[in-house]
Design an enzyme around this catalytic site. Structure first.
Site, short mmCIF file in Angstrom:
data_model
loop_
_atom_site.label_atom_id
_atom_site.label_comp_id
_atom_site.label_asym_id
_atom_site.label_seq_id
_atom_site.Cartn_x
_atom_site.Cartn_y
_atom_site.Cartn_z
N SER A 165 2.06 1.73 -0.27
CA SER A 165 1.01 2.73 -0.06
C SER A 165 1.05 3.10 1.42
O SER A 165 1.53 2.31 2.25
CB SER A 165 -0.36 2.11 -0.38
N TYR A 179 -7.07 -4.55 -0.48
CA TYR A 179 -5.97 -3.65 -0.86
C TYR A 179 -5.01 -3.44 0.32
O TYR A 179 -3.79 -3.56 0.18
CB TYR A 179 -6.58 -2.31 -1.31
C1 BGC Z 1 -4.81 4.36 -2.93
C2 BGC Z 1 -5.62 5.61 -3.21
C3 BGC Z 1 -5.79 6.43 -1.95
C4 BGC Z 1 -4.49 6.61 -1.21
C5 BGC Z 1 -4.67 7.29 0.13
C6 BGC Z 1 -3.55 4.74 -2.24
O1 BGC Z 1 -2.75 3.63 -2.01
O2 BGC Z 1 -4.57 3.67 -4.15
O3 BGC Z 1 -6.88 5.26 -3.75
O4 BGC Z 1 -6.33 7.70 -2.29
O5 BGC Z 1 -3.86 5.37 -1.02
O6 BGC Z 1 -5.72 6.74 0.87
#
Ligand code: BGC
Length: 267
Positions: A152, A165
């Site tokens: 991400s 996360y």
């Molecule tokens: C998340 C999303 C978020 C995006 C940008 C992703 O890894 O799961 O919820 O919108 O990152 O912030």
């Protein structure tokens, strides 16, 4: 069907929705046989299998929890018994359990670390074992195997209210680099894709009203939300021989979200 991934077998975890679903379908369209892993949503996984086989492709749906060691071993066993081998892992399963840190329960912390980080470790370890055991003269690709880890933008962008996360994704960044270094000598490539805001169920709150979307777009220099296909096309390319010299890196697919957009107007 014929394409860049003819003769390849790919396992995509978390493929019953969102980015995983898009990646699995694109891999099949590129000619790969696809194992579609899901944890609890069987119906969309079965629908995807039907869509792929309807187009003349090969696919199976396999239930497994990627954070469970025995389940992961069985997931790979079933993939190999369906298609005879495995060439590409897309470790994609991911969840969010968002909370301000003072309110974050240990269960919220553990659930996200277990699926998003430990799950990637377990699947990557199993993939490496299988890649190493497959005879070199049976390979459909130049490499002995490819791992794509779905990361991400939050592997580098800190994210208040989502500490579990962002910590898991930051961990993926180092896991991918360390693993890539360790197994490059075996001819195995390990890379990450870092999606930005992609229109999927995981972040629906961020795009499903005009107000939310307008706020989100302020964070995306390219001016549009991403679609699963944006990530899927990158994944097919990264998995293919066209990317054969690429290992240990992260490909950002984010419309510029990681480019400090707050500095666009001179900071
Ligand atoms: C998340 C999303 C978020 C995006 C940008 C992703 O890894 O799961 O919820 O919108 O990152 O912030």
């Amino acid at each position: 069907m014929s394409g860049r991934l003819d003769g390849h077998v790919v396992l995509v975890t978390g493929a019953s929705s969102g980015i995983g679903l898009g990646v699995a379908e694109a891999m099949a369209d590129a000619g790969a046989a696809v194992a579609i892993n899901y944890r609890s949503h069987r119906e969309p996984a079965d629908d995807l299998v039907a869509r792929i086989t309807g187009k003349g492709g090969r696919a199976v749906a396999i239930a497994a929890d990627v954070s469970d060691e025995a389940d992961v071993a069985r997931l790979f066993d079933e993939t190999v018994s369906a298609f005879g081998r495995i060439d590409i892992l897309v470790a994609n399963s991911g969840i969010q359990k968002d909370a301000a840190i003072a309110d974050m329960t240990l269960a919220d912390w553990n659930a996200v670390i277990d699926v998003n980080l430990t799950g990637q470790f377990l699947c990557s370890r199993e993939a490496l074992r299988r890649f190493r055991s497959q005879p070199a003269d049976t390979r459909p690709a130049r490499s002995a195997g490819v791992i794509i880890s779905m990361s991400s933008v939050h592997e580098i962008i800190p994210w208040a209210g989502h500490v579990n996360y962002a910590t898991a994704k930051g961990g993926i960044r180092m896991m991918v680099r360390s693993l890539a270094q360790e197994v490059a000598g075996d001819g195995i490539r390990v890379n990450a894709i870092a999606p930005g805001a992609i229109r999927t169920p995981i972040n629906q709150d961020a795009w499903d009203t005009p107000e939310a979307l307008e706020k989100l777009l302020r964070l995306i220099p390219y001016g549009r939300i991403g679609e699963p296909e944006d990530v899927a096309r990158a994944a097919v390319w990264l998995a293919s021989d066209e990317a054969d010299y690429i290992t240990g890196t992260t490909l950002f697919v984010d419309g510029g979200m990681a480019l400090y957009p707050g500095f666009r107007d001179n900071g």
